[in-house]
Motif scaffolding. Sequence first.
Motif, PDB file in Angstrom:
ATOM      1  N   TRP A 208      -7.566   6.837  -7.297  1.00 18.61           N
ATOM      2  CA  TRP A 208      -8.274   7.681  -6.334  1.00 18.61           C
ATOM      3  C   TRP A 208      -7.323   8.627  -5.620  1.00 18.61           C
ATOM      4  O   TRP A 208      -7.670   9.772  -5.332  1.00 18.61           O
ATOM      5  N   VAL A 209      -6.103   8.165  -5.347  1.00 19.34           N
ATOM      6  CA  VAL A 209      -5.091   9.013  -4.699  1.00 19.34           C
ATOM      7  C   VAL A 209      -4.736  10.200  -5.590  1.00 19.34           C
ATOM      8  O   VAL A 209      -4.497  11.305  -5.095  1.00 19.34           O
ATOM      9  N   ILE A 210      -4.704   9.983  -6.891  1.00 23.53           N
ATOM     10  CA  ILE A 210      -4.417  11.102  -7.793  1.00 23.53           C
ATOM     11  C   ILE A 210      -5.459  12.201  -7.595  1.00 23.53           C
ATOM     12  O   ILE A 210      -5.126  13.382  -7.455  1.00 23.53           O
ATOM     13  N   TYR A 211      -6.741  11.804  -7.561  1.00 19.77           N
ATOM     14  CA  TYR A 211      -7.806  12.796  -7.323  1.00 19.77           C
ATOM     15  C   TYR A 211      -7.675  13.436  -5.944  1.00 19.77           C
ATOM     16  O   TYR A 211      -7.715  14.660  -5.807  1.00 19.77           O
ATOM     17  N   LEU A 212      -7.538  12.609  -4.891  1.00 19.07           N
ATOM     18  CA  LEU A 212      -7.470  13.149  -3.528  1.00 19.07           C
ATOM     19  C   LEU A 212      -6.261  14.057  -3.342  1.00 19.07           C
ATOM     20  O   LEU A 212      -6.349  15.097  -2.691  1.00 19.07           O
TER      21      LEU A 212
ATOM     22  N   ALA B  74       0.833  -1.209   0.000  1.00 19.43           N
ATOM     23  CA  ALA B  74       0.000   0.000   0.000  1.00 19.43           C
ATOM     24  C   ALA B  74       0.863   1.253   0.000  1.00 19.43           C
ATOM     25  O   ALA B  74       0.567   2.219  -0.709  1.00 19.43           O
ATOM     26  N   GLY B  75       1.933   1.253   0.787  1.00 26.08           N
ATOM     27  CA  GLY B  75       2.826   2.416   0.818  1.00 26.08           C
ATOM     28  C   GLY B  75       3.425   2.719  -0.540  1.00 26.08           C
ATOM     29  O   GLY B  75       3.469   3.872  -0.978  1.00 26.08           O
ATOM     30  N   VAL B  76       3.883   1.675  -1.218  1.00 27.66           N
ATOM     31  CA  VAL B  76       4.503   1.855  -2.545  1.00 27.66           C
ATOM     32  C   VAL B  76       3.485   2.357  -3.562  1.00 27.66           C
ATOM     33  O   VAL B  76       3.726   3.324  -4.295  1.00 27.66           O
ATOM     34  N   ILE B  77       2.312   1.707  -3.622  1.00 24.51           N
ATOM     35  CA  ILE B  77       1.303   2.070  -4.625  1.00 24.51           C
ATOM     36  C   ILE B  77       0.765   3.472  -4.377  1.00 24.51           C
ATOM     37  O   ILE B  77       0.600   4.272  -5.312  1.00 24.51           O
ATOM     38  N   ILE B  78       0.496   3.810  -3.116  1.00 28.06           N
ATOM     39  CA  ILE B  78      -0.095   5.117  -2.819  1.00 28.06           C
ATOM     40  C   ILE B  78       0.935   6.224  -2.963  1.00 28.06           C
ATOM     41  O   ILE B  78       0.615   7.328  -3.439  1.00 28.06           O
ATOM     42  N   GLY B  79       2.174   5.960  -2.597  1.00 29.07           N
ATOM     43  CA  GLY B  79       3.226   6.941  -2.869  1.00 29.07           C
ATOM     44  C   GLY B  79       3.375   7.200  -4.361  1.00 29.07           C
ATOM     45  O   GLY B  79       3.559   8.339  -4.799  1.00 29.07           O
ATOM     46  N   ALA B  80       3.245   6.136  -5.150  1.00 27.89           N
ATOM     47  CA  ALA B  80       3.304   6.293  -6.616  1.00 27.89           C
ATOM     48  C   ALA B  80       2.106   7.083  -7.125  1.00 27.89           C
ATOM     49  O   ALA B  80       2.220   7.854  -8.092  1.00 27.89           O
ATOM     50  N   GLY B  81       0.942   6.908  -6.464  1.00 26.46           N
ATOM     51  CA  GLY B  81      -0.242   7.672  -6.867  1.00 26.46           C
ATOM     52  C   GLY B  81      -0.043   9.166  -6.705  1.00 26.46           C
ATOM     53  O   GLY B  81      -0.400   9.956  -7.585  1.00 26.46           O
ATOM     54  N   ASP B  82       0.530   9.576  -5.570  1.00 30.43           N
ATOM     55  CA  ASP B  82       0.793  11.003  -5.390  1.00 30.43           C
ATOM     56  C   ASP B  82       1.850  11.500  -6.370  1.00 30.43           C
ATOM     57  O   ASP B  82       1.762  12.627  -6.873  1.00 30.43           O
TER      58      ASP B  82
END
Length: 229
Positions: free
Chosen positions: A211-215, A68-76
């Motif tokens: 979704w992280v890109i939007y948030l 989750a950390g890797v994927i969400i960091g990549a999203g931002d």
Amino acid sequence: MLALLCAGLAALSFTPQVPLLRPTIPVRPRRTASISLDVSLGESAAALWSSYNVALVAHPLTTKAITAGVIIGAGDSAAQLVERRGTTFDVVRALRWAFFGLVLQGPWNHYFYQLLDGVLPPTPSPFTLRTLEKVGIDQFIQAPIFTIIILVFFAVVEGKGLEFAMNQIKTELPSILVKNWSVFLPATVINISFCPPELRVLFLNCVFFGWVIYLSLFLNQGSEVEEGR
């Protein structure tokens, strides 16, 4: 992959028809390097997936949290590429999102799905009233709570304070949830109906990337205006 392999075998086996008494010209095999690279990449991906599944069994919470950390960091990081267009990359901001994935997103969903499956065990058929119940609990109880946690978390770590978070919840939460349901309602139906329980958090994280890109764009739009002044 199969098309590339067939093309390579055809190139290796092809012998040109030339008239007699003329010197033959050696024919070089075509696309051999490309085929080897594709096979190597395929084997590496299979080995990586196998290792991930082993880690998922041996250390489920840690594996899901790190993923989750890797994927969400990549999203931002993707969000910054969208909004900044060549300006300085904010490493601290990307690390905040990665930290959020590591300590909240991964663990939260790991325990939530364990609790959900404990109370409402999976059924052999994906199309049951129980599946509908689980989707409803996920999206209309869990999702609003976790969205509030996200808003409070980033207000605190960015130094904006709880008052800012409370105001944001009052004014922005309904519109965020409507957008959330447009994405995660169908995704949750797929996740609960068809994904094996151990892979649900990974599937959710992959959807959460978008979704992280939007948030991230939403939560940082005020900062961008202030920087532009």
